[in-house]
Design an enzyme around this catalytic site. Structure first.
Site, mmCIF file in Angstrom:
data_model
loop_
_atom_site.group_PDB
_atom_site.id
_atom_site.type_symbol
_atom_site.label_atom_id
_atom_site.label_comp_id
_atom_site.label_asym_id
_atom_site.label_seq_id
_atom_site.Cartn_x
_atom_site.Cartn_y
_atom_site.Cartn_z
ATOM 1 N N THR A 114 -1.356 1.418 -2.772
ATOM 2 C CA THR A 114 -1.975 0.412 -1.724
ATOM 3 C C THR A 114 -1.265 -1.013 -1.855
ATOM 4 O OG1 THR A 114 -3.805 1.726 -1.776
ATOM 5 C CG2 THR A 114 -4.008 -0.611 -0.892
ATOM 6 N N CYS A 115 -1.287 -1.400 -2.982
ATOM 7 C CA CYS A 115 -0.431 -2.725 -3.218
ATOM 8 C C CYS A 115 0.989 -2.844 -2.873
ATOM 9 C CB CYS A 115 -0.569 -3.172 -4.960
ATOM 10 S SG CYS A 115 -2.168 -2.768 -5.526
ATOM 11 N N SER A 116 1.633 -1.856 -3.054
ATOM 12 C CA SER A 116 3.107 -1.924 -2.626
ATOM 13 C C SER A 116 3.278 -1.475 -1.054
ATOM 14 C CB SER A 116 3.772 -0.750 -3.475
ATOM 15 O OG SER A 116 3.837 -1.027 -4.876
#
Length: 207
Positions: free
Chosen positions: A95-97
């Site tokens: 999700t962060c990337s």
């Protein structure tokens, strides 16, 4: 009538087995885990809120444009500036990337046109990991990646996320905040690692 030559046989006393009053022995490893869990629970700090001033003494590590590692304090980062500060649970995580960081990279120019001096991302990772992550997603010159390697800042503002049982240690809850001269003017704080209110689109409407 007494019979001679007969010996009386004493009946053994009937005794009930007694239960040991000593407590059950708990394996040492289990005791240690319980102690550590209680210690983590007792050290919970109330999460930062709108109107609070960020603790200026804490420092982040990052790499500059020339590839040199630098340190910057929260005070220096925010003094007399308008800053968008957001956090992710970890570099290179899905999700962060794929969503969180790319959204701020895409909106960085628009945020700066609205008067934001710095767009910065905090993660409980080391600066080398964040530098590699930033290069992999094109963050250079758009989003400043700040390493809070020992989670000191993250714990100080009460947004630490205990992922020890998943083998990930202590991380940061996901959030996005607007900071004006060190004071939080808007905060979107997620539950755990959820991604619902801390996007670039959400924060840009508050600038």
């Amino acid at each position: 009538m007494q019979l001679s030559g007969m010996r009386s046989i004493a009946s053994p006393s009937m005794t009930r087995p007694t239960l040991s009053s000593s407590p059950m022995r708990i394996p040492q490893q289990l005791r240690q885990q319980r102690v550590q869990r209680r210690a983590r629970q007792s050290s919970i700090t109330q999460a930062i809120a709108v109107g609070d001033k960020l603790p200026g003494e804490y420092k982040f590590s990052h790499f500059d444009a020339d590839g040199n590692m630098q340190e910057i304090s929260v005070e220096k980062l925010t003094k007399d500036k308008k800053v968008v500060l957001f956090a992710v649970p970890g570099a290179f995580t899905p999700t962060c990337s794929l969503k969180h960081l790319p959204g701020f990279i895409e909106k960085a120019h628009e945020l700066k046109e609205k008067g934001v001096d710095t767009v910065a991302c905090v993660a409980v990772n080391d600066a080398f990991v964040l530098d590699a992550w930033g290069k992999s997603v094109g963050a250079d010159g758009k989003v400043l990646l700040l390493a809070d390697g020992s989670a000191l800042f993250t714990k100080a503002i009460g947004v630490d996320l205990d992922l020890v049982e998943k083998g990930l240690g202590i991380r940061s809850r996901r959030y996005a905040m607007l900071v004006d001269n060190g004071v939080v003017t808007h905060l979107n704080l997620e539950e755990g690692g959820a991604f619902t209110v801390s996007s670039a689109e959400e924060i840009i409407s508050r600038v």
